[in-house]
Enzyme design. Sequence first.
Site, short mmCIF file in Angstrom:
data_model
loop_
_atom_site.label_atom_id
_atom_site.label_comp_id
_atom_site.label_asym_id
_atom_site.label_seq_id
_atom_site.Cartn_x
_atom_site.Cartn_y
_atom_site.Cartn_z
N LYS A 1 12.01 58.24 -38.03
CA LYS A 1 11.93 59.59 -37.81
C LYS A 1 13.19 60.26 -37.70
O LYS A 1 13.26 61.29 -37.75
CB LYS A 1 11.00 59.91 -36.57
CG LYS A 1 9.64 59.21 -36.39
CD LYS A 1 8.83 59.44 -37.44
CE LYS A 1 7.60 58.72 -37.73
NZ LYS A 1 7.98 57.23 -37.86
N ASP B 1 9.88 52.17 -34.74
CA ASP B 1 8.39 52.10 -34.71
C ASP B 1 7.81 50.81 -34.80
O ASP B 1 6.79 50.85 -34.15
CB ASP B 1 7.87 52.85 -36.05
CG ASP B 1 7.83 54.24 -36.02
OD1 ASP B 1 8.81 54.80 -35.09
OD2 ASP B 1 7.39 55.00 -36.94
N SER C 1 2.18 53.01 -41.02
CA SER C 1 3.63 52.76 -41.47
C SER C 1 3.58 52.44 -42.63
O SER C 1 2.56 52.33 -43.50
CB SER C 1 3.63 51.30 -40.44
OG SER C 1 4.72 50.58 -41.29
#
Length: 554
Positions: A121, A78, A468
Site C-alpha cells: 500500500k 501485509d 494478495s
Amino acid sequence: MRSDVIKKGLERAPHRSLLKALGITDDEMRRPFIGIVSSWNEIIPGHVHLDKVVEAVKAGVRMAGGVPFVFPTIGICDGIAMDHRGMKFSLPSRELIADSIEIVASGFPFDGLVFVPNCDKITPGMMMAMGRLNIPSVLISGGPMLAGRYNGRDIDLITVFEAVGGYKVGKVDEETLKAIEDLACPGAGSCAGLFTANTMNSLAEALGIAPRGNGTVPAVHAKRLRMAKEAGILVVELVKRDIKPRDIVTLDSFMNAVMVDLATGGSTNTVLHLKAIAESFGIDFDIKLFDELSRKIPHICNISPVGPYHIQDLDDAGGIYAVMKRLQENGLLKEDAMTIYLKKIGDLVREAKILNEDVIRPFDNPYHKEGGLGILFGNLAPEGAVAKLSGVPEKMMHHVGPAVVFEDGEEATKAILSGKIKKGDVVVIRYEGPKGGPGMREMLSPTSAIVGMGLAEDVALITDGRFSGGSHGAVIGHVSPEAAEGGPIGIVKDGDLIEIDFEKRTLNLLISDEEFERRMKEFTPLVKEVDSDYLRRYAFFVQSASKGATFRKP
C-alpha cells in the site's frame, strides 16, 4: 523556486533562522530544497534497508546541487498483518500515507520530492500523493527480495502459506514446513514474486515516474543504490526545468502500465491502485480498460505465484523495459508518453534488450493467449469483479458449482483447512469489502489453503474483499457493489448454483429473475461492530472497489 516563500526577503528572517537551526547554510538557502519521503522502519522486511536507499538519494541530490530533507510516513507489511485484525488496516493505510505526505509537503514548500517506498500500500499511496501535489518528483523503491532456496528450487513467502495447507492434509511434514519457513524470505526487500509490491514498483517504470529497474533490481544489489543516486540527480534536473508529474503522466502512460500489468500477470490489487492513482493525477481511468486490453495483450511472463520464475529472473532477462519492448515490437506501446528522463518512453525502450526468451516470451509464443487480468460482470457483480486470469487452471475457465457462504475470511479458512469444502464448490466470502470489512482485507490464507489442500483445480472462490498478489487459482475478488453496500453477493445462499465463465468474463447467480428480485428487496446488509475510530471513519467515507476504494469527495 517554490521554497523561496520561506527563504527570500527580510520578512523571512524567522524562517531562515529555523532552517539554520537544522544546519542549513546561506549558500544552501539559494539551492533547491528536495523533500525525501521514506517509509523506513524496522518491522517490514521490504523497508528495513530503506535508510541506505535514502542516504544514496541524498548523495545524488547533493551531487546535483540540491539540499535534501528526509521525512517519514507509515507502512504495514501485509504478510505479517495477515489473518488477524491488523489486515483491516492495510488498505486504509494507503489513504493515510497519501494524506500525510500531502500535509508535510504542503506545510514545507519543497521544490522537488523523491518518494522512497516499498511494499503493497505504500508505493500506491506515495504515487497518489505525487499526483495530488504535482511537484517535480521521482519514485525510487527499495526493490524486491531475492527468492529463497529449498531442496534445489526457488521458494518465496507464498510457498510458506501453501505449505501450511499441505501440512494440514499430510503432504508436508513439520520438519519440511520449518525448513521452508526458515529459507523462504532470505533478507531485505519486497517479497520475491510478482505480488502487489513488485507489480506496483514495476508499473511506476511504465508510468515514467521511476528509474529503469525500479521494479526488478534486487534490494540487496549495489545497482539499487546507484539507481537511488540517479533518482536524486534526476529530481534536481526536473526542478530546474519545472517538469511536474502531471507533465509526464497521461492516459497513454496508464495504458502502458496496464499493458505491462497484463503481459506480466501482475497482482489484482493494481486495479484498485491504478484507478486511485489516476484520480489523483486528474485522469479519467475506467477499469474496463483492463479487460479491453487483455484481449490484445498475451501473458508472456510466468512469474511466481503462477509460474516458476521470480523477480530476479525478470531483472536478468532485461526487466520491465524489455517487457515494454515486446509491446513496442507489436505496435502497442504508447511511445510518445514521457518519462523522468525527459525522453519519450518509446526512445528508451528501443534501446532495451531481451536476454531470456522464456522469461519474456514473444507474443506468438505466450504462456496464455490473453493478458493476466480480467474484469468480470454479471448479476453478482453489476459494477465488476477482478480475476487473475494467468492463475486460473484450464479446467476451471468455466465452472458451475454450489455456493458455500462465509461472512468473513477466518471462518472460510477454518472450513477449508478442516476439509469442509468439497470439489466443485464455490466458496463465497462476503462483508470483506472496503466498507464491510471494513478495510477490504486480503484473502491470501483461504486461497493458499485451497492450493495447499490440493483443491486449486476443483474449487472456486469469490469475494467482495481482495487478494494478495500471491493468490492464484479460480479466484475472483473486488465484487462490486459489496455486500455492505447492498450488493447482490449479499443475497447468495448455501447451495445456490454460481456460474463463472472466465472466457466470457461473466459471474452469475443461477436463480430466477423473480427470485433474484425478491431476495434483493428483502435484503438488509449485515452491520458489523467496528472497534476502531479510524476504521469507522474509513467505512463512512470509502467508495466501492470499482472506484478504487477511494474516499468520497466532500
